[in-house]
Motif scaffolding. Structure first.
Motif, PDB file in Angstrom:
ATOM      1  N   MET A   1      26.700 -73.674  10.799  1.00 31.32           N
ATOM      2  CA  MET A   1      25.294 -73.685  11.097  1.00 31.32           C
ATOM      3  C   MET A   1      24.516 -74.348   9.952  1.00 31.32           C
ATOM      4  N   LEU A   2      24.846 -74.008   8.745  1.00 32.33           N
ATOM      5  CA  LEU A   2      24.099 -74.559   7.617  1.00 32.33           C
ATOM      6  C   LEU A   2      24.481 -76.007   7.340  1.00 32.33           C
ATOM      7  N   THR A   3      25.727 -76.357   7.602  1.00 37.69           N
ATOM      8  CA  THR A   3      26.121 -77.761   7.411  1.00 37.69           C
ATOM      9  C   THR A   3      25.461 -78.640   8.462  1.00 37.69           C
ATOM     10  N   ASP A   4      25.164 -78.097   9.627  1.00 36.05           N
ATOM     11  CA  ASP A   4      24.451 -78.856  10.658  1.00 36.05           C
ATOM     12  C   ASP A   4      23.012 -79.144  10.242  1.00 36.05           C
ATOM     13  N   MET A   5      22.500 -78.334   9.322  1.00 33.98           N
ATOM     14  CA  MET A   5      21.136 -78.526   8.834  1.00 33.98           C
ATOM     15  C   MET A   5      21.081 -79.529   7.680  1.00 33.98           C
ATOM     16  N   GLY A   6      22.222 -80.056   7.267  1.00 34.52           N
ATOM     17  CA  GLY A   6      22.248 -81.085   6.238  1.00 34.52           C
ATOM     18  C   GLY A   6      22.760 -80.632   4.886  1.00 34.52           C
TER      19      GLY A   6
ATOM     20  N   ASN B   1      26.997 -66.906   1.756  1.00 41.25           N
ATOM     21  CA  ASN B   1      27.333 -65.688   1.012  1.00 41.25           C
ATOM     22  C   ASN B   1      26.076 -64.928   0.612  1.00 41.25           C
ATOM     23  N   GLU B   2      25.030 -65.643   0.203  1.00 42.53           N
ATOM     24  CA  GLU B   2      23.780 -64.988  -0.177  1.00 42.53           C
ATOM     25  C   GLU B   2      23.072 -64.396   1.039  1.00 42.53           C
ATOM     26  N   ILE B   3      23.108 -65.113   2.143  1.00 41.36           N
ATOM     27  CA  ILE B   3      22.466 -64.607   3.365  1.00 41.36           C
ATOM     28  C   ILE B   3      23.159 -63.340   3.843  1.00 41.36           C
TER      29      ILE B   3
ATOM     30  N   ALA C   1      24.788 -61.166   2.188  1.00 40.88           N
ATOM     31  CA  ALA C   1      24.764 -60.040   1.255  1.00 40.88           C
ATOM     32  C   ALA C   1      23.860 -58.931   1.789  1.00 40.88           C
ATOM     33  N   ASP C   2      22.831 -59.316   2.527  1.00 34.02           N
ATOM     34  CA  ASP C   2      21.916 -58.346   3.147  1.00 34.02           C
ATOM     35  C   ASP C   2      22.126 -58.399   4.660  1.00 34.02           C
ATOM     36  N   PRO C   3      22.716 -57.349   5.261  1.00 32.21           N
ATOM     37  CA  PRO C   3      23.010 -57.391   6.709  1.00 32.21           C
ATOM     38  C   PRO C   3      21.758 -57.581   7.580  1.00 32.21           C
ATOM     39  N   ASP C   4      20.649 -56.939   7.234  1.00 31.78           N
ATOM     40  CA  ASP C   4      19.430 -57.101   8.038  1.00 31.78           C
ATOM     41  C   ASP C   4      18.887 -58.524   7.940  1.00 31.78           C
ATOM     42  N   GLY C   5      18.942 -59.085   6.751  1.00 34.86           N
ATOM     43  CA  GLY C   5      18.501 -60.461   6.570  1.00 34.86           C
ATOM     44  C   GLY C   5      19.391 -61.432   7.312  1.00 34.86           C
ATOM     45  N   ALA C   6      20.708 -61.143   7.332  1.00 32.58           N
ATOM     46  CA  ALA C   6      21.642 -62.013   8.049  1.00 32.58           C
ATOM     47  C   ALA C   6      21.361 -61.995   9.551  1.00 32.58           C
ATOM     48  N   VAL C   7      21.064 -60.816  10.072  1.00 32.27           N
ATOM     49  CA  VAL C   7      20.735 -60.710  11.504  1.00 32.27           C
ATOM     50  C   VAL C   7      19.484 -61.521  11.807  1.00 32.27           C
ATOM     51  N   ASN C   8      18.475 -61.409  10.958  1.00 33.49           N
ATOM     52  CA  ASN C   8      17.233 -62.165  11.183  1.00 33.49           C
ATOM     53  C   ASN C   8      17.470 -63.666  11.118  1.00 33.49           C
ATOM     54  N   VAL C   9      18.302 -64.108  10.169  1.00 34.97           N
ATOM     55  CA  VAL C   9      18.589 -65.544  10.053  1.00 34.97           C
ATOM     56  C   VAL C   9      19.321 -66.036  11.295  1.00 34.97           C
ATOM     57  N   HIS C  10      20.316 -65.282  11.754  1.00 34.10           N
ATOM     58  CA  HIS C  10      21.081 -65.710  12.934  1.00 34.10           C
ATOM     59  C   HIS C  10      20.215 -65.702  14.195  1.00 34.10           C
TER      60      HIS C  10
END
Length: 95
Positions: free
Chosen positions: A1-6, A17-19, A21-30
């Motif tokens: 996903m992030l490599t598709d963004m450039g 890995n940083e995203i 690290a916080d499960p709630d933040g990861a859910v929001n990003v996805h």
């Protein structure tokens, strides 16, 4: 996903890995990037309630349209017809 963004592969791995690290933040990003939905934008329960009420009211009025337009004798005229054939299983009123 992030490599598709450039991002390069190493930068994408570090960011992932940083995203994560916080499960709630990861859910929001996805949710935001994969589904295109902002988690903070929630539908209004008032809009849902009003639209549901309006649709149920319209659905309830549709069968009443003939009576509201003055066709109250529609059923009585349809039920008044009785075949004149004496072998009919429908009983004719006595004369």
């Amino acid at each position: 996903m992030l490599t598709d963004m450039g991002m390069t592969e190493s930068t994408a791995t570090t960011a992932a890995n940083e995203i994560h690290a916080d499960p709630d933040g990861a859910v929001n990003v996805h949710i935001t990037h994969e589904l295109g939905v902002a988690p903070s934008d929630k539908p209004s329960p008032w809009v849902a309630a009003v639209s549901s009420f309006i649709m149920f009211a319209i659905g309830g009025i549709v069968p009443l349209i003939p009576y509201l337009l003055g066709f109250s004798s529609l059923i009585s005229s349809a039920c008044r017809w009785v075949p004149s054939d004496s072998s009919s299983p429908v009983a004719s009123p006595p004369t």
